[in-house]
Write a protein that holds these residues in place. Structure first.
Motif, PDB file in Angstrom:
ATOM      1  N   GLN A   1      31.040  29.099  47.178  1.00 19.53           N
ATOM      2  CA  GLN A   1      30.730  27.729  46.781  1.00 19.53           C
ATOM      3  C   GLN A   1      29.230  27.492  46.691  1.00 19.53           C
ATOM      4  OE1 GLN A   1      32.978  25.661  45.818  1.00 19.53           O
ATOM      5  NE2 GLN A   1      34.907  26.339  46.729  1.00 19.53           N
ATOM      6  N   ARG A   2      28.450  28.331  47.361  1.00 19.75           N
ATOM      7  CA  ARG A   2      26.998  28.134  47.397  1.00 19.75           C
ATOM      8  C   ARG A   2      26.255  29.046  46.420  1.00 19.75           C
ATOM      9  NH1 ARG A   2      28.637  27.979  52.763  1.00 19.75           N
ATOM     10  NH2 ARG A   2      27.986  30.117  53.185  1.00 19.75           N
ATOM     11  N   TRP A   3      26.963  29.852  45.628  1.00 18.58           N
ATOM     12  CA  TRP A   3      26.307  30.743  44.684  1.00 18.58           C
ATOM     13  C   TRP A   3      25.650  29.937  43.563  1.00 18.58           C
ATOM     14  CZ3 TRP A   3      30.275  35.259  43.598  1.00 18.58           C
ATOM     15  CH2 TRP A   3      30.519  35.942  44.804  1.00 18.58           C
ATOM     16  N   HIS A   4      24.515  30.423  43.087  1.00 20.02           N
ATOM     17  CA  HIS A   4      23.814  29.768  41.976  1.00 20.02           C
ATOM     18  C   HIS A   4      24.520  30.027  40.648  1.00 20.02           C
ATOM     19  CE1 HIS A   4      20.604  28.573  44.620  1.00 20.02           C
ATOM     20  NE2 HIS A   4      20.334  29.827  44.957  1.00 20.02           N
ATOM     21  N   ASP A   5      25.082  31.212  40.486  1.00 19.76           N
ATOM     22  CA  ASP A   5      25.780  31.570  39.247  1.00 19.76           C
ATOM     23  C   ASP A   5      27.201  31.002  39.317  1.00 19.76           C
ATOM     24  OD1 ASP A   5      27.200  32.774  37.172  1.00 19.76           O
ATOM     25  OD2 ASP A   5      26.125  34.682  37.338  1.00 19.76           O
ATOM     26  N   ARG A   6      27.382  29.811  38.733  1.00 19.06           N
ATOM     27  CA  ARG A   6      28.663  29.121  38.859  1.00 19.06           C
ATOM     28  C   ARG A   6      29.784  29.831  38.101  1.00 19.06           C
ATOM     29  NH1 ARG A   6      29.076  27.795  43.104  1.00 19.06           N
ATOM     30  NH2 ARG A   6      31.062  26.869  42.472  1.00 19.06           N
ATOM     31  N   HIS A   7      29.453  30.470  36.977  1.00 16.04           N
ATOM     32  CA  HIS A   7      30.482  31.172  36.216  1.00 16.04           C
ATOM     33  C   HIS A   7      31.068  32.308  37.043  1.00 16.04           C
ATOM     34  CE1 HIS A   7      32.704  33.041  32.989  1.00 16.04           C
ATOM     35  NE2 HIS A   7      32.016  34.158  33.124  1.00 16.04           N
ATOM     36  N   HIS A   8      30.184  33.121  37.632  1.00 17.02           N
ATOM     37  CA  HIS A   8      30.680  34.229  38.444  1.00 17.02           C
ATOM     38  C   HIS A   8      31.378  33.709  39.693  1.00 17.02           C
ATOM     39  CE1 HIS A   8      30.789  37.834  40.970  1.00 17.02           C
ATOM     40  NE2 HIS A   8      30.724  38.511  39.839  1.00 17.02           N
ATOM     41  N   ALA A   9      30.885  32.612  40.248  1.00 11.56           N
ATOM     42  CA  ALA A   9      31.531  32.031  41.431  1.00 11.56           C
ATOM     43  C   ALA A   9      32.957  31.593  41.115  1.00 11.56           C
ATOM     44  CB  ALA A   9      30.716  30.854  41.943  1.00 11.56           C
TER      45      ALA A   9
ATOM     46  N   LEU B   1      34.972  32.792  38.778  1.00 13.19           N
ATOM     47  CA  LEU B   1      35.803  33.981  38.632  1.00 13.19           C
ATOM     48  C   LEU B   1      36.137  34.565  39.999  1.00 13.19           C
ATOM     49  CD1 LEU B   1      34.052  35.717  35.599  1.00 13.19           C
ATOM     50  CD2 LEU B   1      36.308  34.645  35.613  1.00 13.19           C
ATOM     51  N   PHE B   2      35.141  34.600  40.875  1.00 14.31           N
ATOM     52  CA  PHE B   2      35.355  35.122  42.229  1.00 14.31           C
ATOM     53  C   PHE B   2      36.395  34.282  42.965  1.00 14.31           C
ATOM     54  CE2 PHE B   2      34.549  35.364  46.759  1.00 14.31           C
ATOM     55  CZ  PHE B   2      34.393  36.721  46.974  1.00 14.31           C
ATOM     56  N   LEU B   3      36.286  32.961  42.854  1.00 15.81           N
ATOM     57  CA  LEU B   3      37.217  32.083  43.551  1.00 15.81           C
ATOM     58  C   LEU B   3      38.634  32.225  43.001  1.00 15.81           C
ATOM     59  CD1 LEU B   3      34.935  28.943  43.865  1.00 15.81           C
ATOM     60  CD2 LEU B   3      35.808  30.310  45.767  1.00 15.81           C
ATOM     61  N   GLN B   4      38.762  32.413  41.689  1.00 14.44           N
ATOM     62  CA  GLN B   4      40.077  32.622  41.106  1.00 14.44           C
ATOM     63  C   GLN B   4      40.714  33.913  41.631  1.00 14.44           C
ATOM     64  OE1 GLN B   4      40.184  32.386  36.788  1.00 14.44           O
ATOM     65  NE2 GLN B   4      38.598  30.807  36.807  1.00 14.44           N
ATOM     66  N   ALA B   5      39.953  35.000  41.562  1.00 14.39           N
ATOM     67  CA  ALA B   5      40.484  36.301  41.965  1.00 14.39           C
ATOM     68  C   ALA B   5      40.791  36.340  43.459  1.00 14.39           C
ATOM     69  CB  ALA B   5      39.488  37.404  41.600  1.00 14.39           C
ATOM     70  N   THR B   6      39.850  35.851  44.264  1.00 14.27           N
ATOM     71  CA  THR B   6      40.023  35.906  45.711  1.00 14.27           C
ATOM     72  C   THR B   6      41.102  34.918  46.166  1.00 14.27           C
ATOM     73  OG1 THR B   6      37.680  36.508  45.889  1.00 14.27           O
ATOM     74  CG2 THR B   6      38.789  35.820  47.911  1.00 14.27           C
ATOM     75  N   GLY B   7      41.177  33.776  45.496  1.00 13.84           N
ATOM     76  CA  GLY B   7      42.217  32.803  45.820  1.00 13.84           C
ATOM     77  C   GLY B   7      43.606  33.336  45.516  1.00 13.84           C
ATOM     78  N   TRP B   8      43.731  34.065  44.419  1.00 10.74           N
ATOM     79  CA  TRP B   8      45.025  34.668  44.079  1.00 10.74           C
ATOM     80  C   TRP B   8      45.427  35.696  45.138  1.00 10.74           C
ATOM     81  CZ3 TRP B   8      46.732  39.604  43.321  1.00 10.74           C
ATOM     82  CH2 TRP B   8      48.018  39.744  42.785  1.00 10.74           C
ATOM     83  N   LEU B   9      44.470  36.516  45.552  1.00  9.25           N
ATOM     84  CA  LEU B   9      44.773  37.536  46.550  1.00  9.25           C
ATOM     85  C   LEU B   9      45.089  36.898  47.897  1.00  9.25           C
ATOM     86  CD1 LEU B   9      44.981  40.561  47.047  1.00  9.25           C
ATOM     87  CD2 LEU B   9      42.515  40.619  47.478  1.00  9.25           C
ATOM     88  N   ARG B  10      44.412  35.799  48.225  1.00  9.74           N
ATOM     89  CA  ARG B  10      44.718  35.081  49.471  1.00  9.74           C
ATOM     90  C   ARG B  10      46.154  34.570  49.459  1.00  9.74           C
ATOM     91  NH1 ARG B  10      40.866  30.239  51.266  1.00  9.74           N
ATOM     92  NH2 ARG B  10      41.147  29.696  49.077  1.00  9.74           N
ATOM     93  N   LYS B  11      46.571  33.975  48.340  1.00 10.39           N
ATOM     94  CA  LYS B  11      47.933  33.448  48.253  1.00 10.39           C
ATOM     95  C   LYS B  11      48.962  34.569  48.378  1.00 10.39           C
ATOM     96  CE  LYS B  11      48.629  30.173  45.340  1.00 10.39           C
ATOM     97  NZ  LYS B  11      48.836  29.409  44.064  1.00 10.39           N
ATOM     98  N   ALA B  12      48.740  35.681  47.673  1.00  9.95           N
ATOM     99  CA  ALA B  12      49.675  36.805  47.737  1.00  9.95           C
ATOM    100  C   ALA B  12      49.725  37.401  49.141  1.00  9.95           C
ATOM    101  CB  ALA B  12      49.272  37.878  46.721  1.00  9.95           C
ATOM    102  N   SER B  13      48.584  37.410  49.832  1.00  7.25           N
ATOM    103  CA  SER B  13      48.544  37.959  51.191  1.00  7.25           C
ATOM    104  C   SER B  13      49.242  37.035  52.182  1.00  7.25           C
ATOM    105  CB  SER B  13      47.088  38.184  51.617  1.00  7.25           C
ATOM    106  OG  SER B  13      46.467  39.157  50.801  1.00  7.25           O
ATOM    107  N   ARG B  14      49.030  35.734  52.038  1.00  9.58           N
ATOM    108  CA  ARG B  14      49.687  34.787  52.942  1.00  9.58           C
ATOM    109  C   ARG B  14      51.205  34.860  52.823  1.00  9.58           C
ATOM    110  NH1 ARG B  14      45.798  29.408  52.309  1.00  9.58           N
ATOM    111  NH2 ARG B  14      44.250  30.012  53.894  1.00  9.58           N
ATOM    112  N   LYS B  15      51.680  35.117  51.606  1.00  9.91           N
ATOM    113  CA  LYS B  15      53.122  35.233  51.383  1.00  9.91           C
ATOM    114  C   LYS B  15      53.638  36.646  51.662  1.00  9.91           C
ATOM    115  CE  LYS B  15      53.455  31.555  47.924  1.00  9.91           C
ATOM    116  NZ  LYS B  15      53.866  31.222  46.530  1.00  9.91           N
ATOM    117  N   LYS B  16      52.707  37.541  52.045  1.00 12.20           N
ATOM    118  CA  LYS B  16      53.014  38.949  52.334  1.00 12.20           C
ATOM    119  C   LYS B  16      53.643  39.662  51.137  1.00 12.20           C
ATOM    120  CE  LYS B  16      52.467  39.682  57.096  1.00 12.20           C
ATOM    121  NZ  LYS B  16      52.690  40.699  58.128  1.00 12.20           N
TER     122      LYS B  16
END
Length: 288
Positions: A246-254, A256-271
């Motif tokens: 959330q604090r990265w200066h490059d908002r575009h890359h941030a 993309l990072f949040l999308q990818a990491t958020g997807w992996l978080r959801k899949a991990s929480r659901k095992k």
């Protein structure tokens, strides 16, 4: 450059830039280890960079312990990053001959600058592909691959790990392993998230199920020694990573990072995807 054209994961480009700029959080949290953390009590995670560093060190030690290292020993750390795993072993053991292997010379340069061999230990850094290791046959007691095998050609890496391990030696690794019903889906690159994942983490293969790992081991003269599911203990990682982005200066890359990491978080929480620590023993020569 398209992310898939570089052998180096895009997140390392971002991280090296943050470290070079003097970003204190990046240096503290990722200057030694660049992988997920492990918390014995996830509820106690406080979200600080110092807490994350301790969790990453805990993960490193858990994976190394699965390799059943008994000094004196020769250790190959494949995908060694900034040398954090070798630094940890260097502090915990004596009489180790350790070789850190990475395809990115920038990471090896930082590793060499950061890690000084302790009294009876030896350290060598080698720039090489995990699928073609310039190491001698049956020369190593343990091979480590800490949260990096999804970047490798798995079949070729397993063949190389088996080749360099002595009989009785152990390959210890960590990976994001899909449940059987997810394996085919992951082969396609995580569906709609594939582009975000590629631009964040590079070309990753999270399609190898536990059955797939056991088959790879059997095909290369190894057997599964132990499997530890630490998914629940890794979950604070996602909050820490997403909060930092959330604090990265490059908002575009941030984004993309949040999308990818958020997807992996959801899949991990659901095992649907489990974070596993796996160890494999090299079997003896059956012709003997």
């Amino acid at each position: 450059m398209n992310a898939s054209e570089s052998p180096n994961p895009p997140y390392f480009d971002v991280l090296l830039d943050r470290i070079a700029s003097g970003d204190r959080e990046a240096v503290t949290a990722f200057g030694r280890h660049v992988h997920w953390g492990l918390w014995d009590s996830p509820a106690a995670a406080d979200g600080s960079a110092a807490d994350y560093l301790q969790a990453a060190e805990r993960m490193c030690q858990r994976i190394c312990d699965a390799a059943k290292i008994q000094p004196p020993a020769r250790i190959a750390d494949v995908g060694c990053g900034f040398g954090g795993t070798i630094a940890s072993l260097n502090e915990r053991y004596q009489s180790l001959a350790m070789t850190g292997i990475n395809i990115d010379p920038r990471q090896l340069q930082r590793a060499e600058e950061q890690v000084v061999p302790a009294a009876d230990n030896q350290i060598q850094w080698t720039c090489a592909d995990a699928a073609s290791l310039p190491l001698d046959d049956a020369a190593f007691d343990a091979v480590l691959a800490v949260e990096c095998i999804f970047h490798f050609d798995r079949p070729r890496f397993f063949a190389e790990a088996s080749r360099i391990l002595r009989p009785g030696g152990v390959l210890s690794l960590s990976d994001f392993v899909p449940q059987p019903q997810m394996a085919d889906f992951m082969t396609g690159g995580a569906g709609a998230m594939s582009e975000a994942i590629r631009w964040t983490y590079g070309d990753v293969d999270m399609s190898c199920s536990l059955d797939g790992y056991e088959q790879l081991a059997a095909e290369n003269g190894m057997r599964l020694l132990a499997c530890e599911d630490v998914t629940e203990q890794t979950l604070p990682t996602y909050d820490f990573l997403c909060e930092g982005a959330q604090r990265w200066h490059d908002r575009h890359h941030a984004e993309l990072f949040l999308q990818a990491t958020g997807w992996l978080r959801k899949a991990s929480r659901k095992k649907l995807i489990r974070y596993l620590i796996l160890s494999f023993e090299k079997l003896g020569d059956r012709s003997c």
